[in-house]
Design a protein around this motif. Structure first.
Motif, PDB file in Angstrom:
ATOM      1  N   ASN A   1       1.020  -1.397   0.061  1.00  0.00           N
ATOM      2  CA  ASN A   1       0.024  -0.017   0.107  1.00  0.00           C
ATOM      3  C   ASN A   1       0.884   1.234  -0.103  1.00  0.00           C
ATOM      4  N   SER A   2       1.081   1.701  -1.252  1.00  0.00           N
ATOM      5  CA  SER A   2       2.233   2.859  -1.246  1.00  0.00           C
ATOM      6  C   SER A   2       1.716   4.230  -0.678  1.00  0.00           C
ATOM      7  N   THR A   3       0.295   4.458  -0.709  1.00  0.00           N
ATOM      8  CA  THR A   3      -0.151   5.551   0.015  1.00  0.00           C
ATOM      9  C   THR A   3       0.013   5.319   1.516  1.00  0.00           C
TER      10      THR A   3
ATOM     11  N   GLU B   1       3.863   5.751   2.322  1.00  0.00           N
ATOM     12  CA  GLU B   1       4.370   7.287   2.417  1.00  0.00           C
ATOM     13  C   GLU B   1       3.911   7.883   3.410  1.00  0.00           C
ATOM     14  N   ARG B   2       2.740   7.549   3.960  1.00  0.00           N
ATOM     15  CA  ARG B   2       2.354   8.030   5.382  1.00  0.00           C
ATOM     16  C   ARG B   2       2.636   7.680   6.752  1.00  0.00           C
TER      17      ARG B   2
END
Length: 500
Positions: free
Chosen positions: A342-344, A347-348
């Motif tokens: 889950n790239s989102t 990054e978070r």
């Protein structure tokens, strides 16, 4: 039963804790509690002495041969600084939920907002959300582990649910606020003889120097040395390794020299093993000149293409394995994970937060090539192989048998397979394709100091499986022999294999 004292500078009394939560002090007693409409006490059929043990022979194996054995935790992610400082945790959320990606995944599946998982919500609110989630997780390994942990560490025998969360939180916290529940005391409580942490070659091992002689050892984890596909991150890491080792890293020989120097530091502090987290094996044979050229290009900030990355990773992995052989270390390989999907969310909140899964990468040919190359070079160290995808069990077990001279192990059920069904499948594969009686057994692979009942869980599953075969006439009713087999798997084999 553990009791605490109150007084100046001491933990709050049970009555004071009860007042804080608006409860009667008597409700916080850590003992079997009367059953009522909600939040029943653990009943005789759940987590009792016969838990997971379905035959009398299995019960004998567990209680007479397995249950009291020390734990050799040869692979964990426990923070050495927290062991060295003998940390006292402020509450059960901090020691039980923070950093546990197993629990994070279930809470997200239950629709819990991220602020109650990795965010800034109050600790009690996070604990309550976990209690709310757990009621929807019957038959999950986390359901068993959570209640085993409450029972074994805190003598809390009540089922965790929204209706019991406050009193369990208070009862656990009262104990955690005493010196008997500091980190080193928790390890003693679970009869942990050896802990191997996970340490980067660039670490200075400051805390391990403080832990010398206490049964806590560093383990070499060179994953970042392989990260050649991301030049910016890689060069920042190499700069750190240069600083720690005192060797300026420009070419591939410099990298090897820096690693060898750091390896001596690890050896001086009792390190006996390495661990490698890789997606797959890399085994191309690349000349020294081409390897050095590729390395220098990355060092200059250039991004290599996929075939070039594979070549450079092959050379680095071979060099790391050669160093393991040189140091007489046992090398572990954890492979087959697809990480940070889950790239989102990556990054978070970053890595290791529950967004990894099982991969379906073909591993037979690259593993064969890797083992063959090391064998031809006479550099195959003792090794343990952990495949994440259970469909690879027989592939891995039969492949390592091609090269095994008593120096290779088919590792324990790992991560997503670390549950009753997965453990049984791993044991079946090992029994069918190798020597179950030589197995080095379980390890926690955990970041939590409350995870050691997983060894109990494994030992019960093992004893039950053997007991079932005895009851079916598939094994002789020989408790002396099979008791020795169980003792070896749960303790003796690992002690001998690693040399502790």
């Amino acid at each position: 039963m553990h009791s605490s004292k109150s007084g100046s500078g001491m933990a709050l009394s049970r009555r004071e804790f009860a007042g804080w939560f608006g409860l009667a002090a008597s409700t916080l007693l850590v003992r079997p509690w009367p059953a009522h409409a909600t939040g029943k006490a653990i009943e005789d059929t759940f987590l009792n002495d016969a838990f997971l043990l379905e035959t009398s022979f299995g019960k004998t194996l567990y209680h007479d041969h397995a249950s009291k054995l020390p734990v050799i935790d040869y692979h964990s992610h426990l923070p050495p600084d927290e062991i060295a400082s003998n940390k006292k945790f402020g509450n059960i959320t901090q020691i039980w939920l923070a950093g546990d990606h197993y629990k994070m995944r279930l809470m997200r599946a239950n629709g819990v907002e991220e602020r109650f998982i990795t965010g800034d919500a109050p600790d009690y609110d996070k604990f309550l959300k976990w209690a709310e989630t757990l009621q929807y997780a019957p038959m999950s390994p986390l359901y068993y582990w959570s209640h085993l942990e409450l029972k074994r560490y805190f003598s809390i025998q009540k089922i965790l649910s929204p209706s019991t969360a406050k009193e369990i939180y208070a009862a656990a916290n009262e104990q955690l606020n005493t010196d008997g529940f500091r980190v080193q005391q928790l390890l003693k409580k679970m009869n942990v003889e050896v802990v191997c942490t996970t340490d980067d070659p660039a670490d200075n091992l400051k805390f391990h120097k403080e832990l010398s002689g206490k049964g806590v050892f560093p383990a070499w984890r060179p994953d970042k040395v392989m990260n050649v596909g991301k030049p910016q991150e890689y060069n920042q890491y190499l700069d750190k390794l240069s600083g720690t080792s005192g060797i300026s890293i420009k070419g591939f020989d410099d990298l090897t020299a820096a690693l060898r120097k750091q390896q001596k530091l690890f050896l001086s502090l009792g390190c006996k093993l390495s661990d490698n987290g890789i997606e797959n094996f890399f085994a191309e044979e690349v000349s020294k000149s081409e390897t050095d050229s590729l390395f220098r290009r990355v060092r200059s900030g250039e991004t290599l293409n996929a075939p070039e990355i594979s070549k450079l990773k092959s050379s680095i992995l071979f060099e790391l394995a050669s160093l393991n052989h040189e140091a007489n270390w046992v090398q572990q390989f954890h492979f087959g994970a697809l990480r940070n999907n889950n790239s989102t969310m990556f990054e978070r909140i970053g890595p290791d937060k529950g967004f990894d899964s099982i991969g379906d990468i073909s591993i037979a040919r690259p593993l064969a090539a890797f083992l063959d190359r090391l064998t031809r070079s006479n550099k195959l160290a003792k090794s343990v192989f952990y495949n994440l995808n259970p469909s690879d069990n027989d592939i891995v077990a039969t492949m390592i048998a091609n090269f095994n001279t008593g120096n290779l192990q088919f590792g324990a059920a790992w991560w997503f397979s670390d549950q009753k069904t997965g453990i049984e499948k791993q044991l079946d594969t090992l029994a069918n394709q190798g020597l179950l009686g030589r197995f080095i057994g379980m390890t926690t692979d955990s970041r939590s100091f409350l995870s050691y009942p997983r060894h109990e869980f494994f030992r019960r599953v093992l004893c039950n499986k053997i007991g079932q075969d005895v009851s079916k006439g598939l094994l002789p009713n020989d408790v002396k022999w099979l008791g020795e087999v169980v003792t070896g798997i749960c303790y003796g084999n690992a002690k001998g294999f690693f040399g502790f």
